[in-house]
Write an enzyme that holds these catalytic residues in place. Sequence first.
Site, PDB file in Angstrom:
ATOM      1  N   ASP A   1      -7.433  -3.096   8.752  1.00 19.15           N
ATOM      2  CA  ASP A   1      -6.435  -2.033   8.596  1.00 19.15           C
ATOM      3  C   ASP A   1      -5.751  -1.792   9.936  1.00 19.15           C
ATOM      4  O   ASP A   1      -5.388  -0.677  10.294  1.00 19.15           O
ATOM      5  CB  ASP A   1      -7.074  -0.744   8.074  1.00 19.15           C
TER       6      ASP A   1
ATOM      7  N   GLU B   1       0.858  -1.188   0.000  1.00 14.85           N
ATOM      8  CA  GLU B   1       0.000   0.000   0.000  1.00 14.85           C
ATOM      9  C   GLU B   1       0.893   1.236   0.000  1.00 14.85           C
ATOM     10  O   GLU B   1       1.192   1.807   1.045  1.00 14.85           O
ATOM     11  CB  GLU B   1      -0.920  -0.019   1.224  1.00 14.85           C
TER      12      GLU B   1
ATOM     13  N   ASN C   1     -12.392   6.003   2.721  1.00 13.19           N
ATOM     14  CA  ASN C   1     -11.232   6.556   3.416  1.00 13.19           C
ATOM     15  C   ASN C   1     -10.120   6.858   2.419  1.00 13.19           C
ATOM     16  O   ASN C   1      -9.797   6.033   1.560  1.00 13.19           O
ATOM     17  CB  ASN C   1     -10.725   5.578   4.481  1.00 13.19           C
TER      18      ASN C   1
ATOM     19  N   GLY D   1      -5.105   4.007  10.797  1.00  9.21           N
ATOM     20  CA  GLY D   1      -5.303   2.577  10.964  1.00  9.21           C
ATOM     21  C   GLY D   1      -6.196   2.341  12.158  1.00  9.21           C
ATOM     22  O   GLY D   1      -6.623   3.283  12.835  1.00  9.21           O
TER      23      GLY D   1
ATOM     24  N   ILE E   1     -15.452   3.652  13.475  1.00  9.67           N
ATOM     25  CA  ILE E   1     -14.694   4.898  13.567  1.00  9.67           C
ATOM     26  C   ILE E   1     -14.316   5.409  12.175  1.00  9.67           C
ATOM     27  O   ILE E   1     -14.560   6.559  11.828  1.00  9.67           O
ATOM     28  CB  ILE E   1     -13.430   4.716  14.424  1.00  9.67           C
TER      29      ILE E   1
END
Length: 455
Positions: free
Chosen positions: A328, A178, A269, A365, A305
């Site tokens: 994540d 990533e 996100n 994260g 969240i």
Amino acid sequence: MSRQKSSASLKRKCQDDRGKVVRGKGPWSAAVYGYLEMPSNKSSSTIYQFYNCRILKDGKLQREDLWIRDGKILNPEKLFFDEKGYADVRIDCKNLLIAPGYIDVQINGGFGVDFSSDVENCEEGISKVAKGLLAYGCTSFCPTIVTSPPEIYKQILPRIKLRDGSSEGAGVLGIHIEGPFISKDKKGAHPERYLRKFRQGWDDVLDTYSTLEGVRLFTIAPELENSSDIIKQMVKRNIRVSVGHSSANLSQAEAAVKAGATCITHLFNAMGPFHHRDPGIVGLLTSHKIPKGVTLFYGMIADGIHTDPAALRIAYRAHPQGLMVVTDAINAMGFPIGTHKIGQLDVDVTSDGRACISGTNTLCGSIVTMDKCVKHFLEATNCSIEEALEAGTRHPAEMMGIAAQKGTLDYNSDADFILLDDELNVQATYIAGELVWDKVTGNHDKRVIQRKGIS
């Protein structure tokens, strides 16, 4: 005798031939389940029958037994009718659910380990996380390496090896890279100084990583110049491509899918917001330009969240068959409130369960586990239990192209599965048919059930 005999008839026949069913009593028992050991088959391989359970199969929870031999899901009709065989060991599941083991395709670390920064102890770190995941029902995962300088990639990537799961921990399906080929504007917690572009095309990939051996998933910002060529090159190497950390418009995202991308990294996100005139990457969920026969998958950090429940519901209702829950998770997963490290950054874990770049409100994260993601997804969307479970099992397996081996309880697939109560709390974890963790003892050792000589 007809093969159309029901599984119930088959079960009764086995009981009549082999002996009385024991529920939580007999040669061995535990608080979670009990077993009755039978005289041995002619085969040298032990055959296990899990009964008094509901198993997730063909998208439905079914009242059916689960049969295991040599670490694989066994077809009981072939066993009984073709081989004239039967169960050596019968295990009473006491009405628990049986689902495939969870598969997490985006996890940065956990239990104090950060995959992107713990260079010296890379192998030990992978092993520590792999073992810790068993308690949460996760039987396979993709260690995720975030944006880092080339020297870090060149040290870490060759040392992360694909491996099967066992009593030593969850299996490693491959590396998820990533970064650093992502958008400066949507970098999130990724350090800007290490971001790169494809100025020299594939040469930039080789200069950055040196090797792609072991890489199975690659996140890219599709608006970067030459990204379509890079996607095609990745697909040729059997690497799944996911779009994310991107400001791409819908046309750019659709071009990436046309080039071979099949996934979206943590939807909503680190990407442009949905707009009715240009929905951006989010628009891929309902795009009519997805090639025929291609299923677009997307990860959702279902921790309550990173994504508001309303956004989670929108995604689910728009494209339920592509939804995958991911953690994540960072190294603070399983750790208390405080400051920890992810990649090249210091991270604060707060009392409300947030993980942010130290001194800021930028999320970097989560500290959630796969079992909690599945439960939150169920609660937030009011989807069926089957849909919630498949978001953490079948869908990630299909995205990774391993659904014939993982993510289902289909015959001949790997016997990686979990026992759950009706609230989806993990009671036991099995890999290749071996008990690798149970809630009562916290056991991480090999199965305590062993064949004994019966006179």
